[in-house]
Design an enzyme around this catalytic site. Structure first.
Site, short mmCIF file in Angstrom:
data_model
loop_
_atom_site.label_atom_id
_atom_site.label_comp_id
_atom_site.label_asym_id
_atom_site.label_seq_id
_atom_site.Cartn_x
_atom_site.Cartn_y
_atom_site.Cartn_z
N THR A 34 0.67 -1.32 -0.16
CA THR A 34 0.14 0.10 -0.19
C THR A 34 0.88 1.33 -0.03
OG1 THR A 34 -1.84 -1.19 0.99
CG2 THR A 34 -1.92 1.40 1.21
N SER A 80 1.37 -7.26 -0.87
CA SER A 80 2.10 -8.57 0.00
C SER A 80 1.32 -9.64 0.27
CB SER A 80 2.74 -7.76 1.33
OG SER A 80 1.77 -7.65 2.28
N THR A 113 1.59 -4.22 4.46
CA THR A 113 1.48 -4.65 5.73
C THR A 113 0.93 -6.10 5.91
OG1 THR A 113 -0.60 -3.50 5.81
CG2 THR A 113 1.33 -2.42 6.17
N ASP A 114 0.17 -6.64 4.67
CA ASP A 114 -0.43 -8.19 5.07
C ASP A 114 0.42 -9.05 5.57
OD1 ASP A 114 -2.74 -6.48 4.24
OD2 ASP A 114 -3.22 -7.62 2.49
N LYS A 186 0.35 -7.99 12.83
CA LYS A 186 -0.70 -7.12 12.29
C LYS A 186 -1.92 -7.30 13.09
CE LYS A 186 -2.97 -5.27 8.09
NZ LYS A 186 -2.86 -5.00 6.82
N GLU A 307 -2.65 -30.42 26.45
CA GLU A 307 -3.84 -31.18 26.34
C GLU A 307 -3.73 -32.37 25.20
OE1 GLU A 307 -8.06 -29.81 26.67
OE2 GLU A 307 -7.16 -27.89 26.73
N1 ASP Z 1 -2.80 -5.54 0.60
C1 ASP Z 1 -1.61 -4.51 0.95
C2 ASP Z 1 -0.43 -5.45 1.13
O1 ASP Z 1 -0.09 -5.97 2.01
C3 ASP Z 1 -2.19 -3.91 2.27
C4 ASP Z 1 -0.89 -3.04 2.75
O2 ASP Z 1 0.07 -2.85 2.27
O3 ASP Z 1 -1.32 -2.25 3.86
O4 ASP Z 1 0.49 -5.23 0.06
#
Ligand code: ASP
Length: 350
Positions: A34, A80, A113-114, A186, A307
Protein backbone atom coordinates in the site's frame (compact mmCIF):
# COMPACT_ATOMS: atom_id res chain seq x y z
CA UNK A 1 61.06 12.31 -0.70
CA UNK A 2 60.24 13.81 2.70
CA UNK A 3 57.78 16.23 1.06
CA UNK A 4 56.13 13.35 -0.82
CA UNK A 5 55.66 11.41 2.46
CA UNK A 6 54.12 14.48 4.10
CA UNK A 7 51.79 14.89 1.12
CA UNK A 8 50.70 11.26 1.45
CA UNK A 9 50.02 11.68 5.17
CA UNK A 10 47.94 14.82 4.55
CA UNK A 11 45.96 13.05 1.80
CA UNK A 12 45.33 10.08 4.10
CA UNK A 13 44.18 12.39 6.92
CA UNK A 14 41.84 14.17 4.49
CA UNK A 15 40.35 10.87 3.37
CA UNK A 16 39.77 9.78 6.98
CA UNK A 17 38.10 13.07 7.88
CA UNK A 18 35.93 12.92 4.76
CA UNK A 19 34.87 9.39 5.56
CA UNK A 20 34.17 10.36 9.20
CA UNK A 21 31.79 13.03 7.95
CA UNK A 22 30.21 10.72 5.38
CA UNK A 23 26.58 9.78 5.88
CA UNK A 24 25.67 6.12 6.38
CA UNK A 25 25.01 4.24 3.14
CA UNK A 26 21.46 2.90 3.17
CA UNK A 27 19.86 0.80 0.45
CA UNK A 28 16.09 0.84 0.07
CA UNK A 29 14.63 -2.31 -1.49
CA UNK A 30 11.09 -1.73 -2.70
CA UNK A 31 8.65 -4.64 -2.95
CA UNK A 32 5.28 -2.88 -3.36
CA UNK A 33 2.39 -2.80 -0.89
CA UNK A 34 0.00 0.00 0.00
CA UNK A 35 2.95 2.35 0.57
CA UNK A 36 3.34 2.12 -3.23
CA UNK A 37 -0.43 1.97 -3.78
CA UNK A 38 -2.62 4.42 -5.65
CA UNK A 39 -6.25 5.25 -4.95
CA UNK A 40 -8.53 6.33 -7.76
CA UNK A 41 -10.73 8.36 -5.39
CA UNK A 42 -9.97 10.73 -2.52
CA UNK A 43 -11.27 8.08 -0.11
CA UNK A 44 -8.40 5.71 0.55
CA UNK A 45 -10.48 2.56 0.97
CA UNK A 46 -10.51 1.66 -2.75
CA UNK A 47 -7.02 1.36 -4.17
CA UNK A 48 -4.50 -0.95 -5.80
CA UNK A 49 -1.30 -1.88 -3.94
CA UNK A 50 2.13 -1.91 -5.62
CA UNK A 51 1.66 0.77 -8.31
CA UNK A 52 4.35 3.44 -7.90
CA UNK A 53 8.08 2.83 -8.07
CA UNK A 54 10.90 3.43 -5.60
CA UNK A 55 11.82 6.88 -6.98
CA UNK A 56 8.28 8.21 -6.39
CA UNK A 57 8.44 6.98 -2.79
CA UNK A 58 11.78 8.71 -2.23
CA UNK A 59 10.64 11.94 -3.93
CA UNK A 60 7.82 12.20 -1.37
CA UNK A 61 10.35 12.43 1.50
CA UNK A 62 13.39 14.48 0.39
CA UNK A 63 14.27 14.94 4.11
CA UNK A 64 15.61 11.37 4.02
CA UNK A 65 18.67 12.70 2.22
CA UNK A 66 19.63 14.58 5.41
CA UNK A 67 19.84 11.28 7.26
CA UNK A 68 21.69 9.03 4.87
CA UNK A 69 23.30 8.47 1.53
CA UNK A 70 20.24 6.66 0.14
CA UNK A 71 19.88 4.62 -3.01
CA UNK A 72 17.11 2.28 -4.04
CA UNK A 73 16.16 -0.73 -6.09
CA UNK A 74 12.85 -2.32 -7.03
CA UNK A 75 12.86 -6.06 -6.28
CA UNK A 76 9.17 -6.65 -7.13
CA UNK A 77 6.06 -4.45 -7.06
CA UNK A 78 3.28 -6.56 -5.54
CA UNK A 79 0.61 -6.47 -2.88
CA UNK A 80 2.12 -8.46 -0.02
CA UNK A 81 -0.84 -10.86 -0.19
CA UNK A 82 1.13 -12.22 -3.18
CA UNK A 83 4.42 -12.56 -1.30
CA UNK A 84 6.02 -15.95 -1.88
CA UNK A 85 9.01 -18.16 -1.10
CA UNK A 86 10.80 -17.17 -4.31
CA UNK A 87 10.77 -13.46 -3.40
CA UNK A 88 11.82 -14.25 0.18
CA UNK A 89 14.86 -16.20 -1.04
CA UNK A 90 15.79 -13.44 -3.48
CA UNK A 91 15.39 -10.78 -0.80
CA UNK A 92 17.47 -12.57 1.82
CA UNK A 93 20.27 -13.32 -0.66
CA UNK A 94 20.27 -9.73 -1.96
CA UNK A 95 20.43 -8.25 1.56
CA UNK A 96 23.36 -10.50 2.45
CA UNK A 97 25.28 -9.31 -0.62
CA UNK A 98 24.46 -5.62 0.02
CA UNK A 99 25.52 -5.76 3.68
CA UNK A 100 28.46 -8.16 3.47
CA UNK A 101 29.96 -7.44 0.05
CA UNK A 102 28.78 -4.03 -1.15
CA UNK A 103 29.49 -1.99 1.97
CA UNK A 104 25.96 -0.83 2.85
CA UNK A 105 25.40 0.20 6.49
CA UNK A 106 21.74 -0.74 6.63
CA UNK A 107 18.71 -1.82 4.62
CA UNK A 108 15.16 -0.51 4.48
CA UNK A 109 12.53 -2.63 2.76
CA UNK A 110 9.22 -1.15 1.67
CA UNK A 111 6.59 -3.85 1.96
CA UNK A 112 2.84 -4.41 2.17
CA UNK A 113 1.50 -4.78 5.68
CA UNK A 114 -0.54 -7.97 5.14
CA UNK A 115 2.43 -10.35 5.30
CA UNK A 116 5.08 -7.97 6.65
CA UNK A 117 5.37 -9.96 9.87
CA UNK A 118 6.20 -13.15 7.96
CA UNK A 119 8.82 -11.51 5.74
CA UNK A 120 10.37 -9.83 8.80
CA UNK A 121 10.61 -13.15 10.64
CA UNK A 122 11.98 -15.00 7.58
CA UNK A 123 14.71 -12.36 7.16
CA UNK A 124 15.41 -12.40 10.89
CA UNK A 125 16.39 -16.05 10.50
CA UNK A 126 18.30 -15.76 7.22
CA UNK A 127 20.13 -12.40 7.11
CA UNK A 128 23.79 -12.86 8.02
CA UNK A 129 24.66 -9.45 9.43
CA UNK A 130 24.10 -7.48 12.63
CA UNK A 131 23.55 -4.27 10.64
CA UNK A 132 20.02 -2.82 10.78
CA UNK A 133 17.36 -4.21 8.45
CA UNK A 134 14.05 -2.36 8.76
CA UNK A 135 10.72 -2.97 7.02
CA UNK A 136 8.29 -0.11 6.46
CA UNK A 137 4.84 0.01 4.93
CA UNK A 138 1.69 2.03 5.16
CA UNK A 139 -2.01 1.54 5.67
CA UNK A 140 -3.02 4.37 3.35
CA UNK A 141 -2.05 4.51 -0.33
CA UNK A 142 0.56 6.99 -1.53
CA UNK A 143 -1.96 9.57 -2.83
CA UNK A 144 -4.43 9.39 0.10
CA UNK A 145 -5.18 12.37 2.33
CA UNK A 146 -2.72 12.10 5.21
CA UNK A 147 -0.83 9.16 3.71
CA UNK A 148 1.25 7.44 6.41
CA UNK A 149 3.90 6.05 4.03
CA UNK A 150 6.30 9.04 3.88
CA UNK A 151 6.63 9.31 7.69
CA UNK A 152 7.03 5.54 8.03
CA UNK A 153 9.75 5.52 5.36
CA UNK A 154 11.56 8.46 6.96
CA UNK A 155 11.41 6.78 10.37
CA UNK A 156 12.64 3.47 8.92
CA UNK A 157 15.70 5.20 7.46
CA UNK A 158 16.23 6.95 10.82
CA UNK A 159 16.14 3.50 12.48
CA UNK A 160 18.51 2.03 9.90
CA UNK A 161 21.16 4.75 10.41
CA UNK A 162 20.97 4.59 14.20
CA UNK A 163 23.76 2.80 16.08
CA UNK A 164 21.07 1.95 18.66
CA UNK A 165 19.39 -0.63 16.41
CA UNK A 166 22.53 -2.60 15.53
CA UNK A 167 22.32 -6.21 16.71
CA UNK A 168 18.53 -6.10 17.12
CA UNK A 169 17.83 -8.29 14.10
CA UNK A 170 15.09 -7.33 11.67
CA UNK A 171 12.65 -4.61 12.75
CA UNK A 172 9.35 -3.26 11.43
CA UNK A 173 8.79 0.48 11.56
CA UNK A 174 5.16 1.68 11.49
CA UNK A 175 3.28 4.52 13.15
CA UNK A 176 6.41 5.88 14.95
CA UNK A 177 7.01 2.49 16.55
CA UNK A 178 9.68 -0.18 16.14
CA UNK A 179 8.62 -3.80 16.38
CA UNK A 180 10.66 -6.95 16.74
CA UNK A 181 10.41 -9.50 13.89
CA UNK A 182 9.51 -12.40 16.18
CA UNK A 183 6.71 -10.73 18.13
CA UNK A 184 5.24 -8.27 15.60
CA UNK A 185 1.62 -8.93 14.56
CA UNK A 186 -0.83 -7.06 12.35
CA UNK A 187 -3.87 -6.60 14.59
CA UNK A 188 -6.26 -4.33 12.71
CA UNK A 189 -7.45 -4.65 9.12
CA UNK A 190 -7.57 -0.93 8.28
CA UNK A 191 -6.18 1.27 11.09
CA UNK A 192 -2.77 2.98 10.85
CA UNK A 193 -2.14 1.79 14.41
CA UNK A 194 -2.27 -1.87 13.41
CA UNK A 195 1.09 -3.37 14.41
CA UNK A 196 1.67 -4.61 17.95
CA UNK A 197 4.34 -6.61 19.68
CA UNK A 198 1.97 -8.95 21.54
CA UNK A 199 2.39 -9.21 25.31
CA UNK A 200 6.00 -7.99 25.13
CA UNK A 201 4.97 -4.73 23.42
CA UNK A 202 7.00 -2.55 21.08
CA UNK A 203 10.78 -2.86 21.05
CA UNK A 204 11.42 0.84 20.49
CA UNK A 205 10.12 4.01 18.94
CA UNK A 206 11.21 6.88 16.72
CA UNK A 207 10.97 10.43 17.94
CA UNK A 208 12.32 13.42 16.00
CA UNK A 209 14.32 11.16 13.70
CA UNK A 210 16.01 9.29 16.59
CA UNK A 211 15.60 5.60 17.44
CA UNK A 212 14.98 4.87 21.13
CA UNK A 213 15.15 1.21 22.13
CA UNK A 214 13.16 -0.11 25.10
CA UNK A 215 14.12 -3.80 25.25
CA UNK A 216 16.26 -6.40 23.45
CA UNK A 217 15.07 -9.49 21.58
CA UNK A 218 15.47 -12.68 23.61
CA UNK A 219 15.62 -15.18 20.74
CA UNK A 220 18.41 -16.19 18.33
CA UNK A 221 18.45 -14.30 15.03
CA UNK A 222 20.60 -13.11 12.07
CA UNK A 223 24.31 -13.77 12.79
CA UNK A 224 23.40 -16.35 15.45
CA UNK A 225 20.94 -18.22 13.25
CA UNK A 226 21.95 -21.60 11.77
CA UNK A 227 19.67 -21.17 8.76
CA UNK A 228 21.44 -20.39 5.51
CA UNK A 229 19.65 -19.75 2.22
CA UNK A 230 22.77 -19.17 0.11
CA UNK A 231 22.42 -22.44 -1.77
CA UNK A 232 18.63 -22.80 -1.65
CA UNK A 233 16.43 -22.21 -4.67
CA UNK A 234 13.24 -23.52 -3.08
CA UNK A 235 11.84 -24.03 0.41
CA UNK A 236 10.07 -27.08 1.85
CA UNK A 237 6.28 -26.95 1.39
CA UNK A 238 4.38 -26.19 4.57
CA UNK A 239 0.66 -25.44 4.80
CA UNK A 240 -1.59 -24.11 7.57
CA UNK A 241 -4.87 -25.73 8.68
CA UNK A 242 -7.35 -23.58 10.61
CA UNK A 243 -9.18 -25.03 13.64
CA UNK A 244 -12.87 -24.47 14.49
CA UNK A 245 -15.85 -26.28 15.99
CA UNK A 246 -16.94 -29.33 13.98
CA UNK A 247 -13.88 -28.86 11.73
CA UNK A 248 -13.54 -30.74 8.46
CA UNK A 249 -10.46 -32.94 8.05
CA UNK A 250 -10.38 -32.20 4.31
CA UNK A 251 -7.78 -29.36 4.31
CA UNK A 252 -5.35 -31.46 6.40
CA UNK A 253 -5.97 -34.47 4.15
CA UNK A 254 -5.43 -32.33 1.03
CA UNK A 255 -1.96 -31.27 2.26
CA UNK A 256 -1.14 -34.91 3.01
CA UNK A 257 -2.31 -36.02 -0.46
CA UNK A 258 -0.24 -33.22 -2.04
CA UNK A 259 2.82 -34.58 -0.15
CA UNK A 260 3.56 -31.38 1.75
CA UNK A 261 6.65 -31.54 3.99
CA UNK A 262 4.94 -30.05 7.02
CA UNK A 263 1.59 -28.80 8.32
CA UNK A 264 0.95 -26.16 10.96
CA UNK A 265 -2.29 -26.33 12.91
CA UNK A 266 -3.87 -22.98 13.81
CA UNK A 267 -5.61 -24.86 16.56
CA UNK A 268 -8.29 -23.82 19.01
CA UNK A 269 -7.13 -22.73 22.48
CA UNK A 270 -3.74 -24.18 23.37
CA UNK A 271 -3.30 -25.62 19.86
CA UNK A 272 -6.03 -28.24 20.10
CA UNK A 273 -7.35 -30.30 17.17
CA UNK A 274 -10.91 -31.24 16.30
CA UNK A 275 -10.94 -35.07 16.67
CA UNK A 276 -11.28 -35.85 12.92
CA UNK A 277 -8.40 -33.50 12.12
CA UNK A 278 -6.33 -35.08 14.90
CA UNK A 279 -6.72 -38.54 13.34
CA UNK A 280 -5.37 -37.29 9.98
CA UNK A 281 -2.56 -35.42 11.76
CA UNK A 282 -1.39 -38.61 13.50
CA UNK A 283 -1.32 -40.44 10.16
CA UNK A 284 0.52 -37.54 8.52
CA UNK A 285 3.19 -37.51 11.23
CA UNK A 286 3.65 -41.28 10.86
CA UNK A 287 4.20 -40.71 7.12
CA UNK A 288 7.00 -38.20 7.87
CA UNK A 289 5.00 -34.99 7.44
CA UNK A 290 5.92 -32.83 10.43
CA UNK A 291 2.94 -31.48 12.37
CA UNK A 292 3.40 -28.26 14.37
CA UNK A 293 0.65 -27.15 16.75
CA UNK A 294 0.06 -23.42 17.00
CA UNK A 295 -3.07 -21.50 17.99
CA UNK A 296 -5.68 -19.27 16.44
CA UNK A 297 -5.72 -17.30 19.75
CA UNK A 298 -4.04 -13.92 19.20
CA UNK A 299 -1.96 -14.14 22.40
CA UNK A 300 -0.41 -16.78 24.65
CA UNK A 301 1.92 -19.70 23.94
CA UNK A 302 1.03 -23.11 22.50
CA UNK A 303 2.52 -25.32 25.21
CA UNK A 304 4.31 -28.63 24.78
CA UNK A 305 2.42 -31.72 26.07
CA UNK A 306 -0.55 -29.81 27.43
CA UNK A 307 -3.88 -31.31 26.29
CA UNK A 308 -2.10 -33.09 23.42
CA UNK A 309 0.62 -35.67 24.13
CA UNK A 310 3.27 -34.29 21.76
CA UNK A 311 5.94 -36.73 23.00
CA UNK A 312 3.74 -39.66 22.05
CA UNK A 313 2.78 -38.41 18.56
CA UNK A 314 6.04 -36.54 17.80
CA UNK A 315 4.18 -33.29 17.23
CA UNK A 316 6.02 -30.00 17.76
CA UNK A 317 4.51 -27.19 19.85
CA UNK A 318 4.92 -23.72 18.29
CA UNK A 319 5.37 -22.08 21.73
CA UNK A 320 5.31 -18.29 21.15
CA UNK A 321 4.95 -18.37 17.37
CA UNK A 322 1.63 -17.70 15.67
CA UNK A 323 0.69 -20.08 12.81
CA UNK A 324 2.09 -17.91 10.00
CA UNK A 325 5.45 -17.51 11.74
CA UNK A 326 5.49 -21.17 12.83
CA UNK A 327 5.17 -21.98 9.12
CA UNK A 328 8.26 -19.86 8.35
CA UNK A 329 10.35 -21.54 11.05
CA UNK A 330 9.15 -25.03 10.10
CA UNK A 331 10.13 -24.44 6.45
CA UNK A 332 13.62 -23.39 7.49
CA UNK A 333 13.89 -26.13 10.14
CA UNK A 334 13.08 -28.75 7.49
CA UNK A 335 16.07 -27.56 5.44
CA UNK A 336 18.21 -28.80 8.37
CA UNK A 337 16.52 -31.84 9.89
CA UNK A 338 13.44 -34.08 9.97
CA UNK A 339 13.95 -35.04 13.62
CA UNK A 340 10.96 -33.73 15.59
CA UNK A 341 12.99 -33.17 18.76
CA UNK A 342 15.58 -31.08 16.91
CA UNK A 343 12.74 -29.12 15.31
CA UNK A 344 11.18 -28.57 18.76
CA UNK A 345 14.56 -27.26 19.93
CA UNK A 346 14.54 -24.72 17.07
CA UNK A 347 11.14 -23.54 18.27
CA UNK A 348 12.62 -23.03 21.75
CA UNK A 349 15.60 -21.04 20.46
CA UNK A 350 14.24 -18.94 17.59
N1 ASP B 1 -2.73 -5.55 0.77
C1 ASP B 1 -1.72 -4.58 1.07
C2 ASP B 1 -0.39 -5.29 1.08
O1 ASP B 1 -0.12 -6.01 1.99
C3 ASP B 1 -2.01 -3.92 2.37
C4 ASP B 1 -0.97 -2.95 2.86
O2 ASP B 1 0.14 -2.84 2.37
O3 ASP B 1 -1.26 -2.26 3.86
O4 ASP B 1 0.37 -5.14 0.16
Amino acid sequence: MKNFKTLLLVAAALLVSLSLGAKPKIRIIATGGTIAGVSSTSASSAYTAGQVGIQTLLDAVPQILNLADVSGEQLVNIGSQDMNDEVWLKLAKRINVLLNEEGYDGIVITHGTDTMEETAYFLNLTVKSDKPVVLAGSMRPSNAISADGPANLYNAVAAAVSPNTRGYGVLCCMNNQLLDAKTVIKTHTIDCDTFEGGPSGIIGYIYNGEAHMLQTPNNKHTINSVFDVTKLDRLPQVGIVYGYANASALPMQAFVDAKFDGIVLAGVGDGNFYKDVFDVAVKAQNQGIQIVRSSRCPTGPTCLNSEVDDEKYHFVAALDLNPQKARVLLMLALTKTHDWQEIQQFFKEY
